[in-house]
Design a protein around this motif. Sequence first.
Motif, mmCIF file in Angstrom:
data_model
loop_
_atom_site.group_PDB
_atom_site.id
_atom_site.type_symbol
_atom_site.label_atom_id
_atom_site.label_comp_id
_atom_site.label_asym_id
_atom_site.label_seq_id
_atom_site.Cartn_x
_atom_site.Cartn_y
_atom_site.Cartn_z
ATOM 1 N N PHE A 18 -97.615 -27.972 47.133
ATOM 2 C CA PHE A 18 -96.334 -27.886 47.739
ATOM 3 C C PHE A 18 -96.210 -26.481 48.529
ATOM 4 C CE2 PHE A 18 -95.408 -30.754 44.379
ATOM 5 C CZ PHE A 18 -94.931 -32.023 45.064
ATOM 6 N N ILE A 19 -96.217 -26.469 49.756
ATOM 7 C CA ILE A 19 -96.104 -25.246 50.581
ATOM 8 C C ILE A 19 -94.988 -25.326 51.508
ATOM 9 C CG2 ILE A 19 -97.457 -23.883 52.463
ATOM 10 C CD1 ILE A 19 -98.807 -23.953 49.793
ATOM 11 N N PRO A 20 -94.216 -24.304 51.565
ATOM 12 C CA PRO A 20 -92.862 -24.018 52.518
ATOM 13 C C PRO A 20 -93.160 -24.294 53.864
ATOM 14 C CG PRO A 20 -93.212 -22.171 51.014
ATOM 15 C CD PRO A 20 -94.339 -22.851 50.868
ATOM 16 N N ARG A 21 -92.586 -25.198 54.440
ATOM 17 C CA ARG A 21 -92.722 -25.436 55.868
ATOM 18 C C ARG A 21 -91.334 -24.929 56.678
ATOM 19 N NH1 ARG A 21 -91.829 -28.800 60.246
ATOM 20 N NH2 ARG A 21 -89.971 -29.725 59.222
ATOM 21 N N LEU A 22 -90.402 -24.834 55.941
ATOM 22 C CA LEU A 22 -89.111 -24.286 56.521
ATOM 23 C C LEU A 22 -88.403 -23.541 55.631
ATOM 24 C CD1 LEU A 22 -88.155 -27.683 57.817
ATOM 25 C CD2 LEU A 22 -87.654 -25.990 59.372
ATOM 26 N N ILE A 23 -88.047 -22.293 55.896
ATOM 27 C CA ILE A 23 -87.275 -21.676 54.918
ATOM 28 C C ILE A 23 -86.004 -20.728 55.653
ATOM 29 C CG2 ILE A 23 -87.535 -19.300 53.381
ATOM 30 C CD1 ILE A 23 -90.504 -19.612 53.288
ATOM 31 N N VAL A 24 -85.007 -21.002 55.137
ATOM 32 C CA VAL A 24 -83.594 -20.540 55.824
ATOM 33 C C VAL A 24 -83.477 -18.958 55.115
ATOM 34 C CG1 VAL A 24 -81.170 -20.566 55.828
ATOM 35 C CG2 VAL A 24 -82.789 -22.855 56.084
ATOM 36 N N ARG A 34 -89.670 -28.875 48.107
ATOM 37 C CA ARG A 34 -91.027 -29.514 48.534
ATOM 38 C C ARG A 34 -91.607 -29.142 49.649
ATOM 39 N NH1 ARG A 34 -91.745 -34.339 45.865
ATOM 40 N NH2 ARG A 34 -92.934 -35.239 47.667
ATOM 41 N N SER A 35 -90.869 -28.876 50.706
ATOM 42 C CA SER A 35 -91.041 -27.798 51.829
ATOM 43 C C SER A 35 -90.358 -27.041 52.420
ATOM 44 C CB SER A 35 -92.072 -28.850 52.911
ATOM 45 O OG SER A 35 -90.800 -29.675 53.234
ATOM 46 N N PHE A 36 -89.247 -26.932 51.778
ATOM 47 C CA PHE A 36 -88.049 -26.070 52.314
ATOM 48 C C PHE A 36 -87.207 -25.374 51.074
ATOM 49 C CE2 PHE A 36 -83.530 -25.875 53.013
ATOM 50 C CZ PHE A 36 -83.248 -25.590 54.282
ATOM 51 N N CYS A 37 -86.908 -24.179 51.365
ATOM 52 C CA CYS A 37 -85.859 -23.611 50.400
ATOM 53 C C CYS A 37 -84.998 -22.596 51.168
ATOM 54 C CB CYS A 37 -86.695 -22.810 49.287
ATOM 55 S SG CYS A 37 -87.552 -21.433 49.903
ATOM 56 N N PHE A 38 -84.139 -22.036 50.457
ATOM 57 C CA PHE A 38 -83.026 -21.118 50.889
ATOM 58 C C PHE A 38 -82.886 -19.838 50.365
ATOM 59 C CE2 PHE A 38 -78.684 -19.840 51.385
ATOM 60 C CZ PHE A 38 -78.399 -20.158 52.726
ATOM 61 N N PRO A 79 -94.443 -20.714 57.628
ATOM 62 C CA PRO A 79 -93.459 -21.609 57.825
ATOM 63 C C PRO A 79 -92.609 -21.318 59.064
ATOM 64 C CG PRO A 79 -92.581 -20.076 56.429
ATOM 65 C CD PRO A 79 -94.117 -19.717 56.564
ATOM 66 N N ILE A 80 -91.681 -22.189 59.487
ATOM 67 C CA ILE A 80 -90.546 -21.857 60.519
ATOM 68 C C ILE A 80 -89.525 -21.022 59.609
ATOM 69 C CG2 ILE A 80 -88.784 -22.710 61.747
ATOM 70 C CD1 ILE A 80 -90.807 -25.348 62.178
ATOM 71 N N VAL A 81 -89.120 -20.001 60.250
ATOM 72 C CA VAL A 81 -88.028 -19.390 59.364
ATOM 73 C C VAL A 81 -86.674 -19.171 60.166
ATOM 74 C CG1 VAL A 81 -87.434 -16.930 58.772
ATOM 75 C CG2 VAL A 81 -89.664 -17.608 58.250
ATOM 76 N N ILE A 82 -85.924 -19.950 59.496
ATOM 77 C CA ILE A 82 -84.478 -20.000 60.058
ATOM 78 C C ILE A 82 -83.527 -18.950 59.847
ATOM 79 C CG2 ILE A 82 -82.450 -21.647 60.453
ATOM 80 C CD1 ILE A 82 -84.477 -23.896 59.521
ATOM 81 N N PHE A 83 -83.388 -18.093 60.650
ATOM 82 C CA PHE A 83 -82.368 -16.957 60.502
ATOM 83 C C PHE A 83 -80.790 -17.374 60.681
ATOM 84 C CE2 PHE A 83 -86.033 -14.794 61.588
ATOM 85 C CZ PHE A 83 -86.416 -13.816 60.581
ATOM 86 N N SER A 84 -80.080 -17.451 59.601
ATOM 87 C CA SER A 84 -78.834 -18.232 59.280
ATOM 88 C C SER A 84 -77.641 -17.300 58.867
ATOM 89 C CB SER A 84 -79.037 -19.572 58.755
ATOM 90 O OG SER A 84 -77.616 -20.181 58.496
ATOM 91 N N GLY A 85 -76.511 -17.924 58.641
ATOM 92 C CA GLY A 85 -75.370 -17.014 58.273
ATOM 93 C C GLY A 85 -74.582 -18.176 57.504
ATOM 94 N N GLY A 141 -94.142 -10.974 64.461
ATOM 95 C CA GLY A 141 -95.381 -10.113 64.358
ATOM 96 C C GLY A 141 -96.501 -10.540 63.025
ATOM 97 N N LEU A 142 -95.643 -11.365 62.046
ATOM 98 C CA LEU A 142 -96.358 -11.812 60.884
ATOM 99 C C LEU A 142 -96.943 -13.122 60.999
ATOM 100 C CD1 LEU A 142 -93.977 -10.877 58.118
ATOM 101 C CD2 LEU A 142 -96.154 -9.750 58.418
ATOM 102 N N GLY A 143 -96.673 -13.858 62.312
ATOM 103 C CA GLY A 143 -97.234 -15.075 62.651
ATOM 104 C C GLY A 143 -96.277 -16.293 61.999
ATOM 105 N N LEU A 144 -95.126 -15.723 61.809
ATOM 106 C CA LEU A 144 -94.053 -16.995 61.394
ATOM 107 C C LEU A 144 -93.618 -17.241 62.757
ATOM 108 C CD1 LEU A 144 -92.494 -14.954 58.302
ATOM 109 C CD2 LEU A 144 -94.686 -16.731 58.306
ATOM 110 N N THR A 145 -92.909 -18.436 62.589
ATOM 111 C CA THR A 145 -92.014 -19.032 63.606
ATOM 112 C C THR A 145 -90.523 -18.865 63.601
ATOM 113 O OG1 THR A 145 -93.868 -20.687 63.969
ATOM 114 C CG2 THR A 145 -91.699 -21.167 65.057
#
Length: 344
Positions: free
Chosen positions: A4-10, A253-257, A54-60, A78-82
């Motif tokens: 299980f590898i993160p694909r999306l992280i908020v 599974r592939s996402f966390c917050f 992963p795709i990193v979602i900057f949120s509030g 710069g770290l290669g994240l999206t």
Amino acid sequence: MNRFIPRLIVLELTRRCILNCLHCRANSHTTQDAELKTEEWLRVLEEIASFCQPIVIFSGGEALLRDDVFEIIGFAKGLGLTPVIATCGVTLTKEKIKQLKQAGIKRVSVSIDGKNAATHDTIRNEKGAFVKALTAMRMLKEENIEFQVNTTVMRDNVNQLEEILQLAEAYGAKSFHPFFLVPIGRGSLLKERQLSAEEYEAALTWLFRKTAHGTISCRPTCAPHYFRIAHQENFNYTTDSLDAKTEGCLCSRSFCFISSTGKVYPCGFLEIECGDVRMENFRKIWQDSGVFNRLRDLTQYKGKCGECEYLTVCGGCRARAYAACGDYLEEEPECIYQPLTEKS
């Protein structure tokens, strides 16, 4: 090796917001809490990049209220994240859009909760919010920044989905992401405005048939039975990485917050603390959390979710199960499908 590898992280940079939306899961406010400082967020991003991209979602809240948001986005890039960012649209200006572009943002989401100001401004609790959101989309289009439309779906606006979708297409949105209301935060006061199981099924079926072969991608959130419907329709997805149809409930599974104060949750709608990045390395939390690992073990799922032949492609919304009965492994409460198989 953990499969299980993160694909999306908020990353919830802040819970501050200038709006007071009826459905806000974050109970956003105008005062600053004990938010992670700039250097803490940069360290977390380094920990993320050490083992995944992963795709990193900057949120509030509203992430654009932080003075260091562009620095943090640029560091992630710069770290290669999206890096992508979720915004209500009200705070976007031409200057901020240019800064987002310079920082390397990949996509911006703008919230549209109605076909017109009457609906949108009522839900968002702010007169003029609709016009500002439309202006934000126009400016993003002019700057050639990819954007999507997010909509929180409830009884107030479910009958406006077609018009909202048309609006998104007319303004040039790349994707449409309807979020089906989970009654937490201020949304806990809207339980009677949450769709019934029959209304969910009708809305999700309509969305699938309307968008599966259309020009705009559709990725419902907090409605994993959408993917059961897709399988019943024998549909094969071909989308880009930002809109990839990774099936089922993604949490753990592939996402966390990660909350503004460093607490790690399976998702933003399932606020069960699984660790604290101020105290532990993110990778350790991701791999060792008991809650995460129970959610990953589909044999522990209960009720008809545990019996369903679509368990691996749907699995039910864990946050809605928790909101309904206090057990994140229980069956999805708003699903009409009756399994054809029985759990052995």
